[in-house]
Design a protein around this motif. Structure first.
Motif, PDB file in Angstrom:
ATOM      1  N   ASP A  73       9.274  59.780  39.556  1.00 58.96           N
ATOM      2  CA  ASP A  73       8.774  58.510  40.072  1.00 58.96           C
ATOM      3  C   ASP A  73       9.894  57.509  40.357  1.00 58.96           C
ATOM      4  OD1 ASP A  73       6.215  59.450  39.942  1.00 58.96           O
ATOM      5  OD2 ASP A  73       5.721  58.449  38.059  1.00 58.96           O
ATOM      6  N   SER A  74      11.046  57.689  39.767  1.00 60.02           N
ATOM      7  CA  SER A  74      12.138  56.730  39.960  1.00 60.02           C
ATOM      8  C   SER A  74      12.965  57.121  41.179  1.00 60.02           C
ATOM      9  CB  SER A  74      13.006  56.646  38.702  1.00 60.02           C
ATOM     10  OG  SER A  74      13.536  57.901  38.392  1.00 60.02           O
ATOM     11  N   TRP A  75      12.324  57.199  42.317  1.00 60.62           N
ATOM     12  CA  TRP A  75      12.961  57.623  43.565  1.00 60.62           C
ATOM     13  C   TRP A  75      14.060  56.681  44.006  1.00 60.62           C
ATOM     14  CZ3 TRP A  75      12.095  53.666  46.894  1.00 60.62           C
ATOM     15  CH2 TRP A  75      10.962  52.891  46.683  1.00 60.62           C
ATOM     16  N   TRP A  76      13.960  55.407  43.649  1.00 57.04           N
ATOM     17  CA  TRP A  76      14.948  54.435  44.091  1.00 57.04           C
ATOM     18  C   TRP A  76      16.295  54.609  43.391  1.00 57.04           C
ATOM     19  CZ3 TRP A  76      10.741  53.338  41.099  1.00 57.04           C
ATOM     20  CH2 TRP A  76      10.992  52.925  39.825  1.00 57.04           C
ATOM     21  N   ARG A  77      16.323  55.349  42.307  1.00 55.51           N
ATOM     22  CA  ARG A  77      17.579  55.554  41.575  1.00 55.51           C
ATOM     23  C   ARG A  77      18.348  56.790  42.050  1.00 55.51           C
ATOM     24  NH1 ARG A  77      15.000  54.418  35.743  1.00 55.51           N
ATOM     25  NH2 ARG A  77      14.815  52.192  35.951  1.00 55.51           N
ATOM     26  N   ARG A  78      17.755  57.560  42.924  1.00 58.23           N
ATOM     27  CA  ARG A  78      18.388  58.799  43.377  1.00 58.23           C
ATOM     28  C   ARG A  78      19.564  58.499  44.305  1.00 58.23           C
ATOM     29  NH1 ARG A  78      13.414  62.237  45.390  1.00 58.23           N
ATOM     30  NH2 ARG A  78      14.911  63.919  45.525  1.00 58.23           N
ATOM     31  N   ASN A  79      20.525  59.380  44.317  1.00 63.68           N
ATOM     32  CA  ASN A  79      21.687  59.253  45.179  1.00 63.68           C
ATOM     33  C   ASN A  79      21.269  59.628  46.604  1.00 63.68           C
ATOM     34  OD1 ASN A  79      24.178  59.173  46.358  1.00 63.68           O
ATOM     35  ND2 ASN A  79      25.117  60.687  44.995  1.00 63.68           N
ATOM     36  N   ILE A  80      21.352  58.693  47.531  1.00 62.95           N
ATOM     37  CA  ILE A  80      20.838  58.941  48.878  1.00 62.95           C
ATOM     38  C   ILE A  80      21.675  59.968  49.629  1.00 62.95           C
ATOM     39  CG2 ILE A  80      19.657  56.740  49.083  1.00 62.95           C
ATOM     40  CD1 ILE A  80      21.977  55.752  50.821  1.00 62.95           C
ATOM     41  N   GLU A  81      22.936  60.149  49.276  1.00 68.49           N
ATOM     42  CA  GLU A  81      23.772  61.153  49.943  1.00 68.49           C
ATOM     43  C   GLU A  81      23.272  62.569  49.659  1.00 68.49           C
ATOM     44  OE1 GLU A  81      25.191  58.541  48.314  1.00 68.49           O
ATOM     45  OE2 GLU A  81      25.964  57.493  50.072  1.00 68.49           O
ATOM     46  N   ASP A  82      22.542  62.746  48.555  1.00 67.30           N
ATOM     47  CA  ASP A  82      22.043  64.071  48.181  1.00 67.30           C
ATOM     48  C   ASP A  82      20.689  64.398  48.807  1.00 67.30           C
ATOM     49  OD1 ASP A  82      24.292  64.304  46.615  1.00 67.30           O
ATOM     50  OD2 ASP A  82      23.278  63.696  44.764  1.00 67.30           O
ATOM     51  N   LEU A  83      20.081  63.434  49.518  1.00 66.88           N
ATOM     52  CA  LEU A  83      18.748  63.628  50.064  1.00 66.88           C
ATOM     53  C   LEU A  83      18.793  64.327  51.420  1.00 66.88           C
ATOM     54  CD1 LEU A  83      17.118  60.167  49.223  1.00 66.88           C
ATOM     55  CD2 LEU A  83      16.929  62.296  47.941  1.00 66.88           C
ATOM     56  N   GLU A  84      17.764  65.109  51.697  1.00 64.38           N
ATOM     57  CA  GLU A  84      17.592  65.741  53.001  1.00 64.38           C
ATOM     58  C   GLU A  84      17.066  64.691  53.989  1.00 64.38           C
ATOM     59  OE1 GLU A  84      18.265  68.984  53.667  1.00 64.38           O
ATOM     60  OE2 GLU A  84      18.904  69.313  51.598  1.00 64.38           O
ATOM     61  N   LEU A  85      17.078  65.045  55.273  1.00 68.99           N
ATOM     62  CA  LEU A  85      16.653  64.104  56.311  1.00 68.99           C
ATOM     63  C   LEU A  85      15.211  63.648  56.095  1.00 68.99           C
ATOM     64  CD1 LEU A  85      17.289  62.588  58.916  1.00 68.99           C
ATOM     65  CD2 LEU A  85      16.571  64.616  60.187  1.00 68.99           C
ATOM     66  N   HIS A  86      14.308  64.581  55.829  1.00 67.34           N
ATOM     67  CA  HIS A  86      12.904  64.197  55.625  1.00 67.34           C
ATOM     68  C   HIS A  86      12.738  63.336  54.371  1.00 67.34           C
ATOM     69  CE1 HIS A  86      12.952  67.290  52.611  1.00 67.34           C
ATOM     70  NE2 HIS A  86      11.648  67.398  52.501  1.00 67.34           N
ATOM     71  N   GLN A  87      13.572  63.585  53.353  1.00 70.89           N
ATOM     72  CA  GLN A  87      13.513  62.762  52.148  1.00 70.89           C
ATOM     73  C   GLN A  87      14.031  61.350  52.435  1.00 70.89           C
ATOM     74  OE1 GLN A  87      15.856  65.473  49.735  1.00 70.89           O
ATOM     75  NE2 GLN A  87      14.058  65.920  48.441  1.00 70.89           N
ATOM     76  N   LEU A  88      15.070  61.264  53.288  1.00 73.03           N
ATOM     77  CA  LEU A  88      15.590  59.943  53.661  1.00 73.03           C
ATOM     78  C   LEU A  88      14.541  59.146  54.427  1.00 73.03           C
ATOM     79  CD1 LEU A  88      19.254  60.798  54.682  1.00 73.03           C
ATOM     80  CD2 LEU A  88      18.547  59.277  52.843  1.00 73.03           C
ATOM     81  N   ARG A  89      13.792  59.827  55.291  1.00 76.67           N
ATOM     82  CA  ARG A  89      12.731  59.136  56.047  1.00 76.67           C
ATOM     83  C   ARG A  89      11.638  58.650  55.095  1.00 76.67           C
ATOM     84  NH1 ARG A  89      13.109  63.372  60.781  1.00 76.67           N
ATOM     85  NH2 ARG A  89      14.578  62.276  62.111  1.00 76.67           N
ATOM     86  N   GLU A  90      11.253  59.504  54.125  1.00 73.58           N
ATOM     87  CA  GLU A  90      10.248  59.094  53.139  1.00 73.58           C
ATOM     88  C   GLU A  90      10.752  57.908  52.324  1.00 73.58           C
ATOM     89  OE1 GLU A  90       9.242  62.452  50.701  1.00 73.58           O
ATOM     90  OE2 GLU A  90       8.433  63.595  52.404  1.00 73.58           O
ATOM     91  N   PHE A  91      12.026  57.952  51.959  1.00 77.90           N
ATOM     92  CA  PHE A  91      12.645  56.875  51.197  1.00 77.90           C
ATOM     93  C   PHE A  91      12.613  55.582  52.005  1.00 77.90           C
ATOM     94  CE2 PHE A  91      16.554  54.763  49.473  1.00 77.90           C
ATOM     95  CZ  PHE A  91      16.116  54.621  48.172  1.00 77.90           C
TER      96      PHE A  91
END
Length: 176
Positions: free
Chosen positions: A118-136
């Motif tokens: 649930d703490s998605w805002w604490r994740r390192n954005i460089e490690d996210l995939e494109l679809h995850q970045l869009r969801e973020f």
């Protein structure tokens, strides 16, 4: 979690064999205790480890059961039998508490895993995939809209922040 069927053969690794012996020994003693309580039976179990050490379990106690079935006259000491019975009940109660505590610990681990997800805002954005970045990004936009709405509700009507002020508030709150 499914149990894996273990083939019945001698365990070659002595350390693993000893661990398995300890766990299974306690398991069989627990089942014997439950059988004794539920069915009112007299049980005696003697298990010898590979080192030759004897481990015993008896209900009401090992001496009583062994003596009885060796045709030795048995003198029942009610105090000892009662004390043994109470000890056995306490042991079973503690085992039930331990099982409940293990289940509770497992639930807490699951909840902790969910909490981290649930703490998605604490994740390192460089490690996210494109679809995850869009969801973020969509989540942040939704959060921004909710903040603006709450600010509009809390501020007097003449001080309603516009989107630029809301962005400034957001950026200062994330920086601090």
């Amino acid at each position: 979690m499914d149990k894996v069927k273990i083939p019945i053969k001698k365990i070659e690794n002595p350390n693993k064999r000893q661990v398995c012996f300890s766990k299974r020994k306690m398991g069989i003693f627990k089942k014997a205790s439950e059988l004794s309580i539920m069915c009112g039976t007299e049980i005696a179990i003697i298990v010898f480890s590979s080192a030759g050490k004897a481990f015993t379990f008896g209900s009401p106690n090992i001496d009583f059961v062994v003596d009885k079935y060796q045709n030795i006259s048995v003198h029942i000491n009610d105090k000892k039998v009662h004390k043994s019975w109470r000890s056995e009940q306490q042991y079973n109660f503690i085992l039930r508490e331990l099982d409940a505590e293990k289940k509770h610990t497992e639930m807490l681990k699951i909840q902790e895993g969910n909490k981290q997800a649930d703490s998605w805002w604490r994740r390192n954005i460089e490690d996210l995939e494109l679809h995850q970045l869009r969801e973020f990004n969509d989540s942040l936009k939704g959060l921004k809209e909710r903040i603006v709405k709450v600010l509009q509700e809390k501020e007097p009507s003449d001080k309603v922040p516009n989107e630029i002020e809301a962005e400034q508030l957001l950026s200062t709150s994330y920086m601090g």
